[in-house]
Design an enzyme around this catalytic site. Structure first.
Site, PDB file in Angstrom:
ATOM      1  N   THR A  89     -12.189  -5.389  13.477  1.00 55.05           N
ATOM      2  CA  THR A  89     -11.887  -6.802  13.725  1.00 55.05           C
ATOM      3  C   THR A  89     -10.536  -7.177  13.120  1.00 55.05           C
ATOM      4  O   THR A  89      -9.703  -7.831  13.766  1.00 55.05           O
ATOM      5  CB  THR A  89     -12.982  -7.697  13.137  1.00 55.05           C
ATOM      6  OG1 THR A  89     -14.218  -7.418  13.781  1.00 55.05           O
ATOM      7  CG2 THR A  89     -12.646  -9.172  13.311  1.00 55.05           C
ATOM      8  N   TYR A 125     -13.478  -3.793   9.754  1.00 55.77           N
ATOM      9  CA  TYR A 125     -12.144  -3.193   9.769  1.00 55.77           C
ATOM     10  C   TYR A 125     -11.513  -3.302  11.150  1.00 55.77           C
ATOM     11  O   TYR A 125     -10.346  -3.706  11.282  1.00 55.77           O
ATOM     12  CB  TYR A 125     -12.247  -1.727   9.338  1.00 55.77           C
ATOM     13  CG  TYR A 125     -10.959  -0.948   9.388  1.00 55.77           C
ATOM     14  CD1 TYR A 125     -10.040  -1.004   8.335  1.00 55.77           C
ATOM     15  CD2 TYR A 125     -10.665  -0.124  10.465  1.00 55.77           C
ATOM     16  CE1 TYR A 125      -8.864  -0.273   8.367  1.00 55.77           C
ATOM     17  CE2 TYR A 125      -9.491   0.610  10.510  1.00 55.77           C
ATOM     18  CZ  TYR A 125      -8.597   0.536   9.461  1.00 55.77           C
ATOM     19  OH  TYR A 125      -7.426   1.277   9.502  1.00 55.77           O
ATOM     20  N   SER A 134      -4.284  -0.354  14.172  1.00 54.52           N
ATOM     21  CA  SER A 134      -4.948   0.935  14.315  1.00 54.52           C
ATOM     22  C   SER A 134      -5.465   1.075  15.735  1.00 54.52           C
ATOM     23  O   SER A 134      -5.799   0.079  16.383  1.00 54.52           O
ATOM     24  CB  SER A 134      -6.120   1.041  13.332  1.00 54.52           C
ATOM     25  OG  SER A 134      -6.926   2.167  13.597  1.00 54.52           O
ATOM     26  N   GLY A 182       0.807  -1.209   0.000  1.00 54.89           N
ATOM     27  CA  GLY A 182       0.000   0.000   0.000  1.00 54.89           C
ATOM     28  C   GLY A 182       0.839   1.255   0.000  1.00 54.89           C
ATOM     29  O   GLY A 182       0.499   2.255   0.640  1.00 54.89           O
ATOM     30  N   GLY A 231       1.513   3.463  -2.373  1.00 54.55           N
ATOM     31  CA  GLY A 231       1.289   4.469  -3.391  1.00 54.55           C
ATOM     32  C   GLY A 231       0.712   5.776  -2.911  1.00 54.55           C
ATOM     33  O   GLY A 231       0.765   6.785  -3.622  1.00 54.55           O
ATOM     34  N   SER A 232       0.140   5.789  -1.705  1.00 50.78           N
ATOM     35  CA  SER A 232      -0.507   7.003  -1.224  1.00 50.78           C
ATOM     36  C   SER A 232      -0.545   6.991   0.298  1.00 50.78           C
ATOM     37  O   SER A 232      -0.234   5.978   0.939  1.00 50.78           O
ATOM     38  CB  SER A 232      -1.931   7.127  -1.779  1.00 50.78           C
ATOM     39  OG  SER A 232      -2.724   6.033  -1.337  1.00 50.78           O
TER      40      SER A 232
END
Length: 255
Positions: free
Chosen positions: A164, A162, A149, A19, A21-22
């Site tokens: 979970t 998410y 997170s 991930g 790229g941004s």
């Protein structure tokens, strides 16, 4: 602002970021490249990833390797690990950053939605680690950094699949640390608070909500993607050589 610290052992290290790229991932690509690492990153978005390669190449003097793939495709993911190793040598630093934090209500979640969400937010973390582990074992060292997170720690109500997945990443981190530690491989997690990326601003940030969140932080500044770079550089380097199976919360003291 990028951290000022230098980690000499990251010079020429083979780093793979998912991930990349941004958002936070792009900041990590830039941060590791500025340390002199050989960076490869996986992303599904073609145009912004290619633009990132140009920009980072101009800043760092060497362009990262962009590997276009959908992380839900495990065979494509494994092929990316092979390509990164062919280009830069066996991966010794893996950052599992990719995620999709779409909001969803409990009553709207179908079996297909749930499975697809987990196939982005949890499953690739394991299979990317599985793919890099043999090379790390041969090298006798390695650092795997899994992004979780704080959302599951604060009982975020709007994305149960998410949260979970993000809770599962902590369990995965500890299990992998126990398995891979005897081979000199460290596995840790980073748990960001509210990092204001372009995606966040476009979809969820309001002036009122952001001000309310920042007011509860000990450090009352808006967190930016670059604020995640320093913790990851530390966890990747031998400065943290005896640190494993841990979750590093980077939330400006919100918790």
């Amino acid at each position: 602002m990028m951290p000022s610290a230098r980690f000499p052992d990251l010079q020429d290290a083979s780093v793979l970021i998912t991930g990349g790229g941004s958002g936070i991932g792009a900041a990590l690509v830039e941060g590791f490249a500025l340390q002199g690492a050989k960076v490869a990153f996986i992303d599904i978005a073609d145009a912004p990833s290619k633009a990132l390669c140009v920009r980072v190449g101009e800043q760092a003097g060497a362009s990262p390797l962009f590997l276009n793939a959908d992380l839900r495709d495990i065979e494509a993911l494994r092929a990316c690990v092979v390509r990164a190793a062919e280009a830069h040598g066996p991966v010794t630093v893996l950052v599992n950053n990719a995620a999709l934090d779409d909001r969803h209500a409990v009553e709207d979640v179908t079996v297909d939605y749930w499975d697809n969400n987990q196939s982005i937010n949890l499953r690739p973390h394991f299979f990317t680690a599985q793919a890099v582990a043999p090379g790390m074992k041969r090298a006798g060292r390695g650092s795997i950094i899994n992004f979780t997170s704080t959302s599951f720690m604060i009982n975020h109500p709007d994305m149960p699949s998410y949260t979970t997945a993000k809770a599962g990443i902590v369990g995965l981190t500890k299990g992998l640390a126990g398995e891979l530690g005897p081979h000199g491989i460290r596995v840790n997690a980073v748990a960001p608070g509210w990092v204001v990326t372009e995606r966040q601003r476009a979809l969820w940030v309001t002036e009122e909500a952001l001000a309310a969140h920042v007011s509860r932080q000990c450090i009352r500044q808006v967190m930016q993607p670059h604020d995640m770079v320093g913790p990851c550089l530390f966890l990747a380097s031998d400065a943290s050589r005896m640190l494993t199976a841990q979750t590093l919360i980077v939330d400006a003291g919100f918790l």
